[in-house]
Design an enzyme around this catalytic site. Structure first.
Site, PDB file in Angstrom:
ATOM      1  N   HIS A 116     -28.933  -2.448  -7.217  1.00 22.29           N
ATOM      2  CA  HIS A 116     -30.009  -3.021  -8.082  1.00 22.29           C
ATOM      3  C   HIS A 116     -31.398  -2.224  -7.708  1.00 22.29           C
ATOM      4  O   HIS A 116     -31.508  -1.327  -6.853  1.00 22.29           O
ATOM      5  CB  HIS A 116     -30.598  -4.589  -7.418  1.00 22.29           C
ATOM      6  CG  HIS A 116     -31.054  -4.541  -6.076  1.00 22.29           C
ATOM      7  ND1 HIS A 116     -30.183  -4.343  -4.931  1.00 22.29           N
ATOM      8  CD2 HIS A 116     -32.280  -4.613  -5.449  1.00 22.29           C
ATOM      9  CE1 HIS A 116     -30.873  -4.403  -3.707  1.00 22.29           C
ATOM     10  NE2 HIS A 116     -32.054  -4.324  -4.234  1.00 22.29           N
ATOM     11  N   ASP A 118     -35.397  -2.820  -7.754  1.00 23.33           N
ATOM     12  CA  ASP A 118     -36.006  -4.318  -7.148  1.00 23.33           C
ATOM     13  C   ASP A 118     -36.883  -5.097  -8.404  1.00 23.33           C
ATOM     14  O   ASP A 118     -37.571  -4.254  -9.330  1.00 23.33           O
ATOM     15  CB  ASP A 118     -37.176  -3.804  -6.154  1.00 23.33           C
ATOM     16  CG  ASP A 118     -36.571  -3.327  -4.603  1.00 23.33           C
ATOM     17  OD1 ASP A 118     -35.453  -4.084  -4.544  1.00 23.33           O
ATOM     18  OD2 ASP A 118     -36.894  -2.304  -4.162  1.00 23.33           O
ATOM     19  N   HIS A 270     -30.538   0.820  -5.356  1.00 26.37           N
ATOM     20  CA  HIS A 270     -30.062   1.019  -4.227  1.00 26.37           C
ATOM     21  C   HIS A 270     -29.070  -0.001  -3.701  1.00 26.37           C
ATOM     22  O   HIS A 270     -28.965  -1.127  -4.430  1.00 26.37           O
ATOM     23  CB  HIS A 270     -31.298   0.930  -3.213  1.00 26.37           C
ATOM     24  CG  HIS A 270     -32.361  -0.256  -3.062  1.00 26.37           C
ATOM     25  ND1 HIS A 270     -33.224  -0.430  -4.303  1.00 26.37           N
ATOM     26  CD2 HIS A 270     -32.604  -1.022  -2.734  1.00 26.37           C
ATOM     27  CE1 HIS A 270     -33.830  -1.379  -4.191  1.00 26.37           C
ATOM     28  NE2 HIS A 270     -33.357  -1.932  -3.184  1.00 26.37           N
ATOM     29  N   ARG A 285     -40.969  -4.090   4.820  1.00 26.22           N
ATOM     30  CA  ARG A 285     -41.169  -3.528   3.492  1.00 26.22           C
ATOM     31  C   ARG A 285     -42.140  -3.825   2.741  1.00 26.22           C
ATOM     32  O   ARG A 285     -42.947  -5.172   2.774  1.00 26.22           O
ATOM     33  CB  ARG A 285     -39.756  -4.291   2.618  1.00 26.22           C
ATOM     34  CG  ARG A 285     -39.634  -3.850   1.472  1.00 26.22           C
ATOM     35  CD  ARG A 285     -38.221  -4.506   0.673  1.00 26.22           C
ATOM     36  NE  ARG A 285     -38.924  -5.346  -0.400  1.00 26.22           N
ATOM     37  CZ  ARG A 285     -38.090  -5.504  -1.637  1.00 26.22           C
ATOM     38  NH1 ARG A 285     -36.936  -5.373  -1.724  1.00 26.22           N
ATOM     39  NH2 ARG A 285     -38.765  -6.197  -2.708  1.00 26.22           N
TER      40      ARG A 285
HETATM   41  C1  SIN Z   1     -33.828  -3.804  -0.176  1.00 29.55           C
HETATM   42  O1  SIN Z   1     -32.842  -3.955  -0.986  1.00 29.55           O
HETATM   43  O2  SIN Z   1     -34.638  -3.998  -0.606  1.00 29.55           O
HETATM   44  C2  SIN Z   1     -33.418  -3.513   0.981  1.00 29.55           C
HETATM   45  C3  SIN Z   1     -32.687  -2.297   1.365  1.00 29.55           C
HETATM   46  C4  SIN Z   1     -32.179  -2.153   2.823  1.00 29.55           C
HETATM   47  O3  SIN Z   1     -32.372  -3.256   3.500  1.00 29.55           O
HETATM   48  O4  SIN Z   1     -31.629  -1.313   3.144  1.00 29.55           O
END
Ligand code: SIN
Length: 325
Positions: A116, A118, A270, A285
């Site tokens: 995806h 974000d 990612h 994050r």
């Molecule tokens: C995410 O998808 O924002 C998290 C990525 C992760 O935890 O490595």
């Protein structure tokens, strides 16, 4: 067969600007940045060097940065306003922009093990995300990244022409199961559905800074192609989603404590690898507000039908003929 584009291979391996050293770690995306301390404010020149590296390499990594949550938010704010994720639990009134992923076997992360970008269910998805590793498993727990500019370049010219001007329908569907079935929870879900209606984004977006063409559909949020029926949409999306799976366009990032990764959400996808249980993984994050998604001119605006996709939980991709609706 995919074209494997390595047009980036001839760029220098290492550059330096304002003391910021950028070392490439991947052909299509990825670089490590040294020469700065993210506990301290960045000079304008340092910031500009990092900002340029983000656009050029799409994924930038800083090692050995033992920073506080406040440092992380300050760093993010250099790039723009931080956003609040409407569905992820956050730090409440004091820092709603900060998400803490504290995960183990009993509290697995929600929905990060799917490719995806974000929050593409938003009208203006974030321009970038920054993830800071606090506690990492001894093995596993990597994050995979993919350059969707390379993924676009790797399509045949015929397919590039075919998809130019199409629009994808992006929907908050993965978050629906978070709401329960009680009357109050359903009302709450309705409130979010009104606030985040399905969005049309160009299938081929133009990166606002690099001007590169980027394939902008993802299997987490893109539920259809505007103006196509479900079966056509599904077949085209399957083909386009497959591009993220091509190893040549990918980069696998291995975390150590105090590693920070920042990705350009306009040009990458990612996937968090959920292979580390029962070990623990703790990450912080923040996400930076993006602008409108602009693409190529619409293929045939007159034929555009408004989205009829009800965000199907499952679409049979190989079943019988589905009549046009
Ligand atoms: C995410 O998808 O924002 C998290 C990525 C992760 O935890 O490595």
């Amino acid at each position: 067969m995919n074209k494997h584009v390595d047009g980036m291979a001839s760029r220098p391996l290492r550059t330096e600007r304002a003391g910021v050293v950028v070392t490439r770690t991947g052909v299509n995306l990825g670089a490590e940045i040294t020469g700065i301390d993210l506990r301290k404010p960045l000079s304008d020149e340092q910031f500009e060097a990092i900002d340029a590296a983000l656009v050029e390499h799409a994924l930038i990594v800083f090692r050995d940065q033992d920073i506080s949550s406040a440092n992380l938010m300050d760093f993010g704010r250099r790039f723009g306003e931080l956003t609040v994720h409407p569905f992820a639990p956050n730090e409440g009134k004091n820092a709603p922009e900060l998400i803490k992923f504290r995960n183990d076997e009993n509290t697995p992360p929600f929905g990060t093990d799917v490719w995806h970008s974000d929050e593409t269910f938003r009208a203006e998805p974030p321009m970038a995300t920054i993830l800071c590793a606090k506690e990492v498993p001894a093995v596993g727990g990597d994050t995979m990244f993919v350059s969707m500019a390379a993924a676009y370049d790797g399509l045949s010219e015929k397919m590039q022409q075919y998809i130019s001007g199409l629009e994808g329908i992006h929907d908050m569907k993965p978050f629906r199961p978070l709401f329960g079935k009680s009357q109050e929870e359903r009302k709450n879900l309705q409130h979010f559905e009104l606030q985040y209606p399905p969005q049309l984004h160009p299938v081929v977006r133009i990166h606002p800074v690099s001007r590169r063409k980027v394939l902008f559909v993802n299997p987490q949020f893109t539920v259809g192609i505007d103006g196509m029926d479900e079966r056509e949409s599904r077949q085209l999306l399957d083909t386009l989603f497959h591009q993220a799976l091509v190893p040549e366009y990918q980069h696998r990032h291995h975390w150590q404590p105090h590693t920070i990764a920042m990705w350009d959400n306009r040009s990458t996808q990612h996937y968090a690898v959920h292979d580390y249980y029962p070990q623990r993984r703790y990450m912080e994050r923040v996400t930076i507000k993006g602008g409108p998604v602009t693409g190529l001119p619409k293929a045939n605006p007159a034929s555009v039908r408004k989205a009829k996709f009800a965000a199907p939980a499952h679409v049979d991709t190989h079943g019988g003929h589905k009549p046009h609706r």
